[in-house]
Design an enzyme around this catalytic site. Sequence first.
Site, PDB file in Angstrom:
ATOM      1  N   LYS A 153       0.878  -1.188   0.000  1.00  0.00           N
ATOM      2  CA  LYS A 153       0.000   0.000   0.000  1.00  0.00           C
ATOM      3  C   LYS A 153       0.907   1.228   0.000  1.00  0.00           C
ATOM      4  O   LYS A 153       1.424   1.627   1.034  1.00  0.00           O
ATOM      5  CB  LYS A 153      -0.864  -0.090   1.242  1.00  0.00           C
ATOM      6  N   GLU A 207       8.744   2.327  11.352  1.00  0.00           N
ATOM      7  CA  GLU A 207       9.863   3.269  11.148  1.00  0.00           C
ATOM      8  C   GLU A 207       9.231   4.649  11.047  1.00  0.00           C
ATOM      9  O   GLU A 207       8.526   4.941  10.083  1.00  0.00           O
ATOM     10  CB  GLU A 207      10.596   2.959   9.837  1.00  0.00           C
ATOM     11  N   GLU A 232       8.789  17.536  14.566  1.00  0.00           N
ATOM     12  CA  GLU A 232       9.216  17.269  13.187  1.00  0.00           C
ATOM     13  C   GLU A 232       8.450  18.186  12.236  1.00  0.00           C
ATOM     14  O   GLU A 232       7.229  18.116  12.152  1.00  0.00           O
ATOM     15  CB  GLU A 232       8.959  15.805  12.814  1.00  0.00           C
TER      16      GLU A 232
HETATM   17  P1  NAD Z   1       2.125   9.206   6.769  1.00  0.00           P
HETATM   18  O1  NAD Z   1       2.172   8.558   8.102  1.00  0.00           O
HETATM   19  O2  NAD Z   1       1.138  10.286   6.559  1.00  0.00           O
HETATM   20  O3  NAD Z   1       1.809   8.110   5.640  1.00  0.00           O
HETATM   21  C1  NAD Z   1       2.599   6.949   5.468  1.00  0.00           C
HETATM   22  C2  NAD Z   1       1.738   5.851   4.881  1.00  0.00           C
HETATM   23  O4  NAD Z   1       0.756   5.467   5.843  1.00  0.00           O
HETATM   24  C3  NAD Z   1       0.980   6.256   3.618  1.00  0.00           C
HETATM   25  O5  NAD Z   1       0.950   5.189   2.711  1.00  0.00           O
HETATM   26  C4  NAD Z   1      -0.408   6.547   4.157  1.00  0.00           C
HETATM   27  O6  NAD Z   1      -1.424   6.429   3.195  1.00  0.00           O
HETATM   28  C5  NAD Z   1      -0.538   5.482   5.235  1.00  0.00           C
HETATM   29  N1  NAD Z   1      -1.526   5.771   6.266  1.00  0.00           N
HETATM   30  C6  NAD Z   1      -1.966   6.985   6.679  1.00  0.00           C
HETATM   31  N2  NAD Z   1      -2.908   6.832   7.645  1.00  0.00           N
HETATM   32  C7  NAD Z   1      -3.046   5.505   7.848  1.00  0.00           C
HETATM   33  C8  NAD Z   1      -3.845   4.725   8.728  1.00  0.00           C
HETATM   34  N3  NAD Z   1      -4.706   5.281   9.565  1.00  0.00           N
HETATM   35  N4  NAD Z   1      -3.720   3.379   8.675  1.00  0.00           N
HETATM   36  C9  NAD Z   1      -2.841   2.798   7.831  1.00  0.00           C
HETATM   37  N5  NAD Z   1      -2.059   3.486   6.969  1.00  0.00           N
HETATM   38  C10 NAD Z   1      -2.156   4.826   6.982  1.00  0.00           C
HETATM   39  O7  NAD Z   1       3.596   9.700   6.453  1.00  0.00           O
HETATM   40  P2  NAD Z   1       4.128  10.476   5.165  1.00  0.00           P
HETATM   41  O8  NAD Z   1       3.693  11.889   5.213  1.00  0.00           O
HETATM   42  O9  NAD Z   1       3.828   9.691   3.935  1.00  0.00           O
HETATM   43  O10 NAD Z   1       5.706  10.394   5.394  1.00  0.00           O
HETATM   44  C11 NAD Z   1       6.406  11.305   6.184  1.00  0.00           C
HETATM   45  C12 NAD Z   1       6.724  10.717   7.543  1.00  0.00           C
HETATM   46  O11 NAD Z   1       7.419   9.497   7.363  1.00  0.00           O
HETATM   47  C13 NAD Z   1       7.649  11.594   8.360  1.00  0.00           C
HETATM   48  O12 NAD Z   1       7.242  11.582   9.691  1.00  0.00           O
HETATM   49  C14 NAD Z   1       9.001  10.902   8.208  1.00  0.00           C
HETATM   50  O13 NAD Z   1       9.917  11.154   9.243  1.00  0.00           O
HETATM   51  C15 NAD Z   1       8.584   9.472   8.170  1.00  0.00           C
HETATM   52  N6  NAD Z   1       9.627   8.628   7.567  1.00  0.00           N
HETATM   53  C16 NAD Z   1      10.290   7.764   8.377  1.00  0.00           C
HETATM   54  C17 NAD Z   1      11.303   6.970   7.841  1.00  0.00           C
HETATM   55  C18 NAD Z   1      12.065   5.990   8.699  1.00  0.00           C
HETATM   56  O14 NAD Z   1      12.639   5.069   8.145  1.00  0.00           O
HETATM   57  N7  NAD Z   1      12.100   6.150  10.016  1.00  0.00           N
HETATM   58  C19 NAD Z   1      11.606   7.064   6.480  1.00  0.00           C
HETATM   59  C20 NAD Z   1      10.887   7.958   5.690  1.00  0.00           C
HETATM   60  C21 NAD Z   1       9.883   8.732   6.246  1.00  0.00           C
END
Ligand code: NAD
Length: 491
Positions: free
Chosen positions: A177, A250, A381
């Site tokens: 997904k 992560e 962040e």
């Molecule tokens: P996000 O949490 O908004 O979305 C990530 C994924 O989760 C997307 O595919 C989204 O559709 C899905 N999602 C959202 N709500 C959900 C729910 N209720 N249930 C299941 N899935 C759901 O994050 P983003 O904006 O896409 O990415 C940015 C964030 O990711 C930042 O906080 C960044 O630090 C983090 N990040 C962490 C790492 C790591 O390895 N630690 C790497 C890259 C990004």
Amino acid sequence: MNKPKNYKLFIDGAWVDSVSGETFASDNPARPKQILGTFQKGCNEDVDKAVEAAESVFPKWNGTPAPERGLILLRAAHLLLENKEQLASEMTMEMGKVVQESRGDVQEAVDVTEYMAGEGRRLFGFTTPSELRKKLCLTIRMPIGVCGLITPWNFPLAIPAWKIMTALICGNTVLFKPSSDTPLCATRLVETLDKAGLPKGVLNMVTGSGDDVGMAVVKHENVGAVSFTGHRDTGATILREAGLKRVGLEMGGKNGIVVMDDADLNLALEGVIWGGYGTTGQRCTAASRVIVQEKIKNKFERMLVNRIRKLKLGNGLKPETDVGPLINKAAQEKSAKYVEIGKNEGAKLLIGGKIPAMDGFFFEPTLFTNCTVDMRIAQEEIFGPVVSLISVRNLDEAIDAINSVEYGLSSAIYTKDIGKACEAITRIKAGLTYVNSSTIGSEVHLPFGGVKHTGIGTREGGIEGINEFSETKTVYIDYSGKLQKAQIDIG
Ligand code: NAD
């Protein structure tokens, strides 16, 4: 203008429409009117179908020798490499990072695919002596089953590849997904694995919203493991809702670079610029805090401001561009909001802080100084090009400052003193510490992940990634021909 292509879900080896009949668009954040394609808004029924496909092919895929699985991955690595330029420019169009960084993202996907292909000939367990005679003790790795992989947009090929390739080589089947901000890159990765010869049903992709598709994956009782990368709050929701299944998380970061007064300041300058403003500050490992020793504060501030002033904002496909746009309007507004918060908290804005008059979701590279560790701009962040500078008297204060946040992903120290570097390595609470290098630059054969609110103990990359996607089975083989009782029949 041509009508944008309508892309499909990938379920059981076929490209299909969603049962919902609805679609959404993916645009170019540097030119928001440019639509790159429309994508399926998946729903519960699509997730059910994808899980069913993944479950039914699982015994066959698990029964395929791991080196044979590895050969398919190797073909995929070659295909990714052959299409590197095309994939990188599409990535820049879809998420805005400058094309050199997009090339790096594609290369990371190649690297992890190649590495995991090789794991097909390792997947090591271990052997150890038994306490009893004529008995062998060993471990083997077992796949988990159907893995639900949920990914963010900021590394639209690399992060999905880290998860997908590791899950597949371990013998799992996958429901992927991707983020709704980068479905085109996700589609290209799935197309590549399909072309490489992955049997139908082994990898399925359902695009759509996190609340609908993501949550359906998380809650599905036939999904054995969920591996998620994204925002801390999303991760916390997933952990709450997943029930009794494996969960790998992560999450975000608020990473800091320490610059000691004995450091090579030109080197530190390059590290802060790359860490703070690379990918427009939208990396989980971005350096959004700079912790400098008082003695060099004024000098280093001047160096930073001079360098930041020269950064050129623009379309990431143009060779002269240093910093691309943010991913979307909400991200642009978030950076602007934090600039106001910083000013109200009493931090001094040295440069930037505004939305420039440009088409696209751009934001000026921004530097605050006179920050204290407890300010929101130094704690939360922002995920944009907004960096906070904090000054400290000595190494102890620097380490306390680095450790003052809820996150613990990456960290760095610039110093020529090996003793200070070792103090930092052992006392900073983070999954990664760099010495005389920026907070960025993970390699796929080393573990990657964080502590505190960044992670819950899982790591991706290398052997630790294999641990996330496999179960360990302990095997005892007793060839003594009699009942031997451990702990009782000893001595
Ligand atoms: P996000 O949490 O908004 O979305 C990530 C994924 O989760 C997307 O595919 C989204 O559709 C899905 N999602 C959202 N709500 C959900 C729910 N209720 N249930 C299941 N899935 C759901 O994050 P983003 O904006 O896409 O990415 C940015 C964030 O990711 C930042 O906080 C960044 O630090 C983090 N990040 C962490 C790492 C790591 O390895 N630690 C790497 C890259 C990004």
